[in-house]
Design an enzyme around this catalytic site. Structure first.
Site, short mmCIF file in Angstrom:
data_model
loop_
_atom_site.label_atom_id
_atom_site.label_comp_id
_atom_site.label_asym_id
_atom_site.label_seq_id
_atom_site.Cartn_x
_atom_site.Cartn_y
_atom_site.Cartn_z
N SER A 7 46.66 45.82 29.17
CA SER A 7 47.75 46.77 29.30
C SER A 7 48.86 46.60 28.26
O SER A 7 49.69 47.49 28.11
CB SER A 7 48.37 46.67 30.69
OG SER A 7 48.94 45.38 30.88
N SER B 264 45.47 41.22 29.80
CA SER B 264 46.31 42.22 29.13
C SER B 264 47.02 41.79 27.86
O SER B 264 47.57 42.63 27.16
CB SER B 264 47.35 42.76 30.10
OG SER B 264 46.76 43.73 30.90
N LYS C 44 57.20 43.93 25.71
CA LYS C 44 56.51 44.83 26.64
C LYS C 44 57.50 45.31 27.70
O LYS C 44 58.25 44.49 28.26
CB LYS C 44 55.35 44.07 27.30
CG LYS C 44 54.45 44.92 28.19
CD LYS C 44 53.33 44.05 28.78
CE LYS C 44 52.33 44.85 29.58
NZ LYS C 44 51.27 43.99 30.16
N1 GLN Z 1 42.98 45.27 32.93
C1 GLN Z 1 43.27 44.42 34.03
C2 GLN Z 1 43.80 45.28 35.14
O1 GLN Z 1 43.78 46.43 35.00
C3 GLN Z 1 44.24 43.38 33.63
C4 GLN Z 1 45.59 43.90 33.45
C5 GLN Z 1 46.59 42.86 33.08
O2 GLN Z 1 46.24 41.77 32.62
N2 GLN Z 1 47.86 43.18 33.33
O3 GLN Z 1 44.24 44.84 36.14
#
Ligand code: GLN
Length: 480
Positions: free
Chosen positions: A155, A179, A80
């Site tokens: 994400s 994410s 990532k």
């Molecule tokens: N979807 C969650 C957010 O927008 C978690 C994102 C993540 O785990 N980086 O913050």
């Protein structure tokens, strides 16, 4: 061996072929590079390293032949693009870092390389990890390989799509509120968020430091266990990494589930959960029961506060962490500016996307003098209550089983104009980050539109072993 034959194989199977001499690392890397090229439309990668991967394949191949390959010899992995790799860009999916080259490796990256993994490229993501659909990227949205009109989750959507579409054997993602697990569920692969402190965050660009963890996205539970064995452990560069032994995750992994106590929280099976996802999770619970586990309903009473607590704490931390991007120190600087304050303002206005700005504003607000007590302080207290809910359950149960996400992958664009709806797609994953426990999503069937469904296993801090054991059992029973 023809390219198609490698589709869907996990690293454990590939490793077998490499060691039997039926496959070379060079063939493997060419195979994945071809796949990446053929599936460019998924937009899963921000950068690809063909030359580096090829020369490393050459090197690792020699080691394997000499019987000197590391634990990840020939593991072709995608990273990532929020983890630092020396001399490569680390964009975080943001314009503000679109040209920023890292001068060092994240600890997790060093550990992969020490064990002879081959890094093939860096994957697309929601900007700074903020999102649930991988649509908030400066580099455009990622598509779900199961249905290109749908999101891959987020994400870490690029990482999940890369593994699901066999563009790499495995990937690293990061998980602040779901994410790793949510995109793994939506793409049909395994995703693990380790316990907070299990893996060093050094070289992971910070979103919300008290919630962020690096985690593997893989084809199989055993691959997840292997990757965690490698990347886990204390690191002098990260004082929040735990000074605990990394156990042998394989010691009990095939022992089945007989005698284990497993709970399913009633608060996770209420409105908002799609009927087909619910049925799949119920099927998983039945399988565990048939395997000899004691399966009972439990309660996590503060569940309903999780989303609001998370969006206060995560945004507060993000507003502080992102203050460093000011046009002076890192990456992008707006053109044609003469005043210092204009440089800050314009660089940040032009460099950050909508969602990131929304969160900086929210975070700044909840930390401001008049509101700190009412929001930030209160959210910290609720966080403790959420953690206590889990502590109580883990006194009696070895694992909690839940859906990973309320629905299967949604359509691209469907939730983009409605941030609250988007935030709700993490409703089942967020509590684990607040409590610091670990969670793993594994595939548990498909819905009527042939979209993957994930079941989430939540386990006590630093007891990933039990979770791997249950996950392994479920994976075998589901025949994934
Ligand atoms: N979807 C969650 C957010 O927008 C978690 C994102 C993540 O785990 N980086 O913050």
């Amino acid at each position: 061996m023809s390219i198609g034959n490698l589709d869907g194989l996990d690293y454990h199977s590939i490793r077998g072929l490499l060691y039997k001499g039926e496959l070379s690392c060079n063939d493997l890397v060419e195979n994945y590079l071809n796949q990446i090229d053929a599936k460019k439309d998924l937009n899963a990668f921000i950068s690809v390293f063909p030359e580096k991967a090829r020369s490393r394949a050459e090197e690792v191949n020699k080691k394997i032949r000499a019987g000197k390959g590391g634990r990840l010899a020939g593991l072709v992995i995608a990273i990532k693009d929020i983890l630092a790799i020396k001399n490569e860009k680390v964009t975080c999916g943001s314009r503000i870092l679109s040209n920023f080259v890292s001068p060092f490796n994240a600890t997790a990256i060093d550990k992969l390389l020490w064990e002879d993994a081959i890094i093939i490229g860096k994957t697309n993501l929601d900007e700074f990890g903020m999102g649930s659909s991988s649509e908030n990227s400066y580099f455009g949205p990622v598509k779900n390989p199961n249905d290109r009109n749908r999101v891959p989750g987020g994400s870490s959507g690029g990482s999940a799509a890369a593994v699901a579409a066999s563009m790499a054997s495995a990937a690293l993602g990061t998980d602040t509120g779901g994410s790793v697990r949510q995109p793994a569920a939506m793409c049909g692969v395994v995703g693990l968020k380790p316990s907070y402190g299990r893996v060093s965050r050094y070289g992971l660009v910070a979103f919300a430091s008290s919630l962020d963890q690096v985690g593997p996205i893989t084809r199989s539970v055993k691959d997840a266990a292997l990757l965690l064995s490698v990347i886990a452990g204390h690191d002098d560069h990260d004082s929040t990494s735990a000074a605990l032994e990394v156990p042998d995750y394989f010691a009990n992994i095939d022992r089945g589930v007989a005698g284990l106590s497993i709970g399913y929280p009633r608060e996770y099976f209420t409105e908002g959960l799609s009927a087909e996802v619910r049925e799949s999770i119920q099927r998983a619970l039945k399988i565990l029961e048939n395997g000899g586990a004691k399966v009972e309903e439990i309660s996590l009473p503060h569940t309903e506060c999780a989303i609001s607590t998370y969006y206060i704490l995560a945004t507060a931390e993000a507003s502080a962490n992102l203050a460093r991007y000011d046009g002076a120190h890192y990456g992008f600087r707006a053109d044609g500016i003469t005043e210092l304050s204009d440089m800050y303002e314009q660089s940040r206005s032009q460099g950050f996307g909508e969602e990131v700005k929304r969160r900086i504003m929210l975070g700044t607000y909840v930390l401001s003098a008049g509101y700190y007590e009412a929001y930030y302080r209160k959210a910290q207290k609720v966080r403790t209550l959420i953690k206590r809910d889990f502590d109580k359950v883990f006194d009696r149960y070895g694992c909690i089983v839940t859906p990973t996400a309320p629905t299967t992958a949604f359509k691209i664009g469907e939730k983009l104009d409605d941030p609250l709806q988007m935030y709700l797609s993490d409703i089942y994953t967020i509590s684990a980050n607040l409590a610091g426990i670990h969670g793993m999503s594994i595939p548990c069937g498909k819905d009527s539109e042939n979209l993957p469904i994930g079941v989430q296993l939540l386990g006590q801090s630093f007891n990933e072993s039990t979770t791997f054991r249950i996950g392994q059992y479920l994976q075998e029973e589901f025949g994934n």
